[in-house]
Design a protein around this motif. Structure first.
Motif, PDB file in Angstrom:
ATOM      1  N   ILE A   1      -7.560   1.158  -3.682  1.00  0.00           N
ATOM      2  CA  ILE A   1      -8.143   0.188  -2.744  1.00  0.00           C
ATOM      3  C   ILE A   1      -7.323   0.020  -1.467  1.00  0.00           C
ATOM      4  O   ILE A   1      -7.757  -0.659  -0.543  1.00  0.00           O
ATOM      5  N   GLY A   2      -6.183   0.670  -1.383  1.00  0.00           N
ATOM      6  CA  GLY A   2      -5.383   0.605  -0.159  1.00  0.00           C
ATOM      7  C   GLY A   2      -5.820   1.584   0.914  1.00  0.00           C
ATOM      8  O   GLY A   2      -5.308   1.563   2.030  1.00  0.00           O
ATOM      9  N   TYR A   3      -6.782   2.456   0.604  1.00  0.00           N
ATOM     10  CA  TYR A   3      -7.231   3.436   1.596  1.00  0.00           C
ATOM     11  C   TYR A   3      -7.754   2.781   2.865  1.00  0.00           C
ATOM     12  O   TYR A   3      -7.546   3.283   3.965  1.00  0.00           O
TER      13      TYR A   3
ATOM     14  N   VAL B   1       0.852  -1.185   0.000  1.00  0.00           N
ATOM     15  CA  VAL B   1       0.000   0.000   0.000  1.00  0.00           C
ATOM     16  C   VAL B   1       0.891   1.238   0.000  1.00  0.00           C
ATOM     17  O   VAL B   1       1.838   1.330   0.777  1.00  0.00           O
ATOM     18  N   VAL B   2       0.576   2.178  -0.868  1.00  0.00           N
ATOM     19  CA  VAL B   2       1.324   3.435  -0.967  1.00  0.00           C
ATOM     20  C   VAL B   2       0.810   4.378   0.117  1.00  0.00           C
ATOM     21  O   VAL B   2      -0.383   4.656   0.190  1.00  0.00           O
ATOM     22  N   VAL B   3       1.718   4.890   0.961  1.00  0.00           N
ATOM     23  CA  VAL B   3       1.302   5.713   2.099  1.00  0.00           C
ATOM     24  C   VAL B   3       1.519   7.210   1.906  1.00  0.00           C
ATOM     25  O   VAL B   3       1.096   8.004   2.733  1.00  0.00           O
ATOM     26  N   SER B   4       2.190   7.604   0.823  1.00  0.00           N
ATOM     27  CA  SER B   4       2.427   9.040   0.618  1.00  0.00           C
ATOM     28  C   SER B   4       2.290   9.393  -0.861  1.00  0.00           C
ATOM     29  O   SER B   4       2.152   8.520  -1.707  1.00  0.00           O
TER      30      SER B   4
ATOM     31  N   GLY C   1      -2.762   5.537  -1.219  1.00  0.00           N
ATOM     32  CA  GLY C   1      -3.939   4.679  -1.247  1.00  0.00           C
ATOM     33  C   GLY C   1      -3.936   3.663  -2.376  1.00  0.00           C
ATOM     34  O   GLY C   1      -4.745   2.740  -2.371  1.00  0.00           O
ATOM     35  N   ASP C   2      -3.036   3.830  -3.336  1.00  0.00           N
ATOM     36  CA  ASP C   2      -2.905   2.821  -4.385  1.00  0.00           C
ATOM     37  C   ASP C   2      -2.162   1.610  -3.818  1.00  0.00           C
ATOM     38  O   ASP C   2      -1.488   1.697  -2.786  1.00  0.00           O
ATOM     39  N   ILE C   3      -2.272   0.498  -4.499  1.00  0.00           N
ATOM     40  CA  ILE C   3      -1.510  -0.702  -4.145  1.00  0.00           C
ATOM     41  C   ILE C   3      -0.630  -1.045  -5.336  1.00  0.00           C
ATOM     42  O   ILE C   3      -1.077  -0.995  -6.479  1.00  0.00           O
ATOM     43  N   VAL C   4       0.630  -1.370  -5.052  1.00  0.00           N
ATOM     44  CA  VAL C   4       1.544  -1.788  -6.119  1.00  0.00           C
ATOM     45  C   VAL C   4       1.867  -3.266  -5.943  1.00  0.00           C
ATOM     46  O   VAL C   4       1.965  -3.769  -4.820  1.00  0.00           O
ATOM     47  N   LEU C   5       2.003  -3.954  -7.067  1.00  0.00           N
ATOM     48  CA  LEU C   5       2.387  -5.361  -7.083  1.00  0.00           C
ATOM     49  C   LEU C   5       3.910  -5.425  -7.095  1.00  0.00           C
ATOM     50  O   LEU C   5       4.552  -4.734  -7.895  1.00  0.00           O
ATOM     51  N   VAL C   6       4.484  -6.227  -6.195  1.00  0.00           N
ATOM     52  CA  VAL C   6       5.941  -6.314  -6.097  1.00  0.00           C
ATOM     53  C   VAL C   6       6.419  -7.752  -6.237  1.00  0.00           C
ATOM     54  O   VAL C   6       5.678  -8.697  -5.985  1.00  0.00           O
ATOM     55  N   GLU C   7       7.678  -7.863  -6.644  1.00  0.00           N
ATOM     56  CA  GLU C   7       8.377  -9.141  -6.572  1.00  0.00           C
ATOM     57  C   GLU C   7       9.439  -8.982  -5.497  1.00  0.00           C
ATOM     58  O   GLU C   7      10.000  -7.909  -5.309  1.00  0.00           O
ATOM     59  N   LYS C   8       9.702 -10.049  -4.755  1.00  0.00           N
ATOM     60  CA  LYS C   8      10.551 -10.004  -3.573  1.00  0.00           C
ATOM     61  C   LYS C   8      11.995 -10.403  -3.887  1.00  0.00           C
ATOM     62  O   LYS C   8      12.239 -11.319  -4.674  1.00  0.00           O
ATOM     63  N   ALA C   9      12.921  -9.723  -3.223  1.00  0.00           N
ATOM     64  CA  ALA C   9      14.328 -10.098  -3.326  1.00  0.00           C
ATOM     65  C   ALA C   9      14.560 -11.428  -2.606  1.00  0.00           C
ATOM     66  O   ALA C   9      15.401 -12.224  -3.021  1.00  0.00           O
ATOM     67  N   ASP C  10      13.808 -11.663  -1.524  1.00  0.00           N
ATOM     68  CA  ASP C  10      13.923 -12.918  -0.781  1.00  0.00           C
ATOM     69  C   ASP C  10      12.561 -13.253  -0.189  1.00  0.00           C
ATOM     70  O   ASP C  10      12.138 -12.657   0.800  1.00  0.00           O
ATOM     71  N   PHE C  11      11.872 -14.178  -0.809  1.00  0.00           N
ATOM     72  CA  PHE C  11      10.559 -14.606  -0.337  1.00  0.00           C
ATOM     73  C   PHE C  11      10.689 -16.023   0.188  1.00  0.00           C
ATOM     74  O   PHE C  11      10.618 -16.990  -0.563  1.00  0.00           O
TER      75      PHE C  11
END
Length: 140
Positions: A130-132, A26-29, A39-49
């Motif tokens: 949708i992150g609001y 969730v984007v906070v700023s 309030g937007d949400i970004v899809l991420v890939e992890k360096a270590d999952f």
């Protein structure tokens, strides 16, 4: 009596939801506007999952948007890599919010980078607004 197939299907759904939740931030700023907004949400890939490296931090390039542990802020920061330099033989990243006038106050080392925002073509994968609810629940 509950059948084992029903229990297994609930377990699979729960696992999928938990994995998906780990790949959404969730984007906070507003520091990355207009690429994405609070309030937007970004899809991420992890360096270590859990031991799985979904991308190699060594492959980070100028222009990539990353999530990193900032030494100057108490939560992970989502900003863009604007320069890559070598300092005493170590690759370091200069990072900046698109909507900020100045770069972040410190260079970022590879071990600080947690995730990279997924792109399709040249477009960041963003789910608007949708992150609001999450921000409201966390009091942010």
């Amino acid at each position: 009596m509950t059948d084992w197939k029903e229990i297994a299907s609930y377990a699979v759904i729960l696992i999928i939801v938990l994995i998906a939740a780990q790949h959404l931030n969730v984007v906070v700023s507003g520091s990355m506007e207009p690429a994405f907004y609070r309030g937007d949400i970004v899809l991420v890939e992890k360096a270590d999952f859990f031991g799985i490296h979904e991308f190699d931090v060594k492959d980070i390039q100028k222009g990539d948007v990353v999530v990193y542990d900032a030494k100057w802020f108490n939560q992970p920061v989502i900003h863009r890599v604007i320069d890559i330099v070598s300092i005493n033989g170590t690759t370091m990243y200069m990072i900046k919010g698109d909507n900020n006038k100045s770069p972040d106050p410190y260079y970022v080392s590879p071990d600080q980078i947690q995730s990279k925002v997924v792109t399709i073509g040249d477009n960041l994968v963003v789910i608007p607004k949708i992150g609001y609810l999450s921000l409201w629940l966390r009091g942010l």
